[in-house]
Design a protein around this motif. Structure first.
Motif, PDB file in Angstrom:
ATOM      1  N   SER A  17     -74.225 -11.280 -32.264  1.00  0.00           N
ATOM      2  CA  SER A  17     -73.557 -10.396 -31.312  1.00  0.00           C
ATOM      3  C   SER A  17     -74.552  -9.428 -30.685  1.00  0.00           C
ATOM      4  O   SER A  17     -75.556  -9.070 -31.301  1.00  0.00           O
ATOM      5  CB  SER A  17     -72.462  -9.578 -32.007  1.00  0.00           C
ATOM      6  OG  SER A  17     -71.450 -10.410 -32.533  1.00  0.00           O
ATOM      7  N   ARG A  67     -64.816 -14.473 -26.323  1.00  0.00           N
ATOM      8  CA  ARG A  67     -66.070 -14.089 -26.989  1.00  0.00           C
ATOM      9  C   ARG A  67     -66.611 -12.764 -26.481  1.00  0.00           C
ATOM     10  O   ARG A  67     -67.212 -12.010 -27.235  1.00  0.00           O
ATOM     11  CB  ARG A  67     -67.126 -15.174 -26.777  1.00  0.00           C
ATOM     12  CG  ARG A  67     -66.733 -16.534 -27.319  1.00  0.00           C
ATOM     13  CD  ARG A  67     -67.908 -17.514 -27.259  1.00  0.00           C
ATOM     14  NE  ARG A  67     -68.372 -17.768 -25.899  1.00  0.00           N
ATOM     15  CZ  ARG A  67     -69.615 -17.515 -25.486  1.00  0.00           C
ATOM     16  NH1 ARG A  67     -70.512 -17.012 -26.323  1.00  0.00           N
ATOM     17  NH2 ARG A  67     -69.961 -17.792 -24.233  1.00  0.00           N
ATOM     18  N   ASN A  84     -69.842 -11.529 -28.493  1.00  0.00           N
ATOM     19  CA  ASN A  84     -69.789 -12.097 -29.834  1.00  0.00           C
ATOM     20  C   ASN A  84     -69.947 -13.611 -29.782  1.00  0.00           C
ATOM     21  O   ASN A  84     -69.794 -14.226 -28.723  1.00  0.00           O
ATOM     22  CB  ASN A  84     -68.456 -11.741 -30.496  1.00  0.00           C
ATOM     23  CG  ASN A  84     -68.252 -10.254 -30.656  1.00  0.00           C
ATOM     24  OD1 ASN A  84     -69.204  -9.498 -30.852  1.00  0.00           O
ATOM     25  ND2 ASN A  84     -67.003  -9.811 -30.587  1.00  0.00           N
ATOM     26  N   THR A  85     -70.233 -14.184 -30.919  1.00  0.00           N
ATOM     27  CA  THR A  85     -70.395 -15.635 -31.039  1.00  0.00           C
ATOM     28  C   THR A  85     -71.278 -16.168 -29.905  1.00  0.00           C
ATOM     29  O   THR A  85     -70.923 -17.094 -29.176  1.00  0.00           O
ATOM     30  CB  THR A  85     -69.024 -16.337 -31.008  1.00  0.00           C
ATOM     31  OG1 THR A  85     -68.064 -15.606 -31.772  1.00  0.00           O
ATOM     32  CG2 THR A  85     -69.121 -17.742 -31.599  1.00  0.00           C
TER      33      THR A  85
END
Length: 124
Positions: A17, A67, A84-85
């Motif tokens: 992240s 995400r 994120n991800t």
């Protein structure tokens, strides 16, 4: 004039992240849309996410839905992009931009002011 300064880019492994920040200074707008764009060499600059001045309306490109999260802090004249991800295909230079706009969010590319960009690199 409006000055936009991005920060928070860097190198991260896939699945990790990063949180990008964009601080605005100078002229202020009563109504505006803010966006995050990204660009890789040889390709057009793409809109990743956008948010209305109130924060009530947001837009996300299909590639980042679920995400990434865009948010604003009007007291600090700032906009953020929580990522994120992360995937290797998210690697790009990320730019924040502001458009004086009396609608909700502006989804075209002709924003009024741009930051200098921050590099995000996602390793596999």
């Amino acid at each position: 004039q409006v000055q936009l300064v991005e920060s928070g880019g860097g190198l991260v492994q896939a699945g990790g992240s990063l949180r990008l920040s964009c601080a605005a200074s100078g002229r202020t707008f009563r109504r505006y849309s803010m966006g995050w764009f990204r660009q890789v060499p040889g390709k057009e600059r793409d809109l990743v996410a956008a948010i209305s001045w109130s924060g009530a309306v947001t837009y996300y490109a299909d590639s980042v839905k679920g995400r990434f999260t865009i948010s604003t802090d009007n007291a600090k004249n700032a906009v953020y992009l929580q990522m994120n991800t992360l995937k290797p295909e998210d690697t790009a230079v990320y730019y924040c931009a502001v458009k004086q706009y009396y609608g909700d969010i502006y989804l075209h590319h002709d924003y009024d002011y741009w930051g200098q960009g921050t590099q995000v690199t996602v390793s596999s």
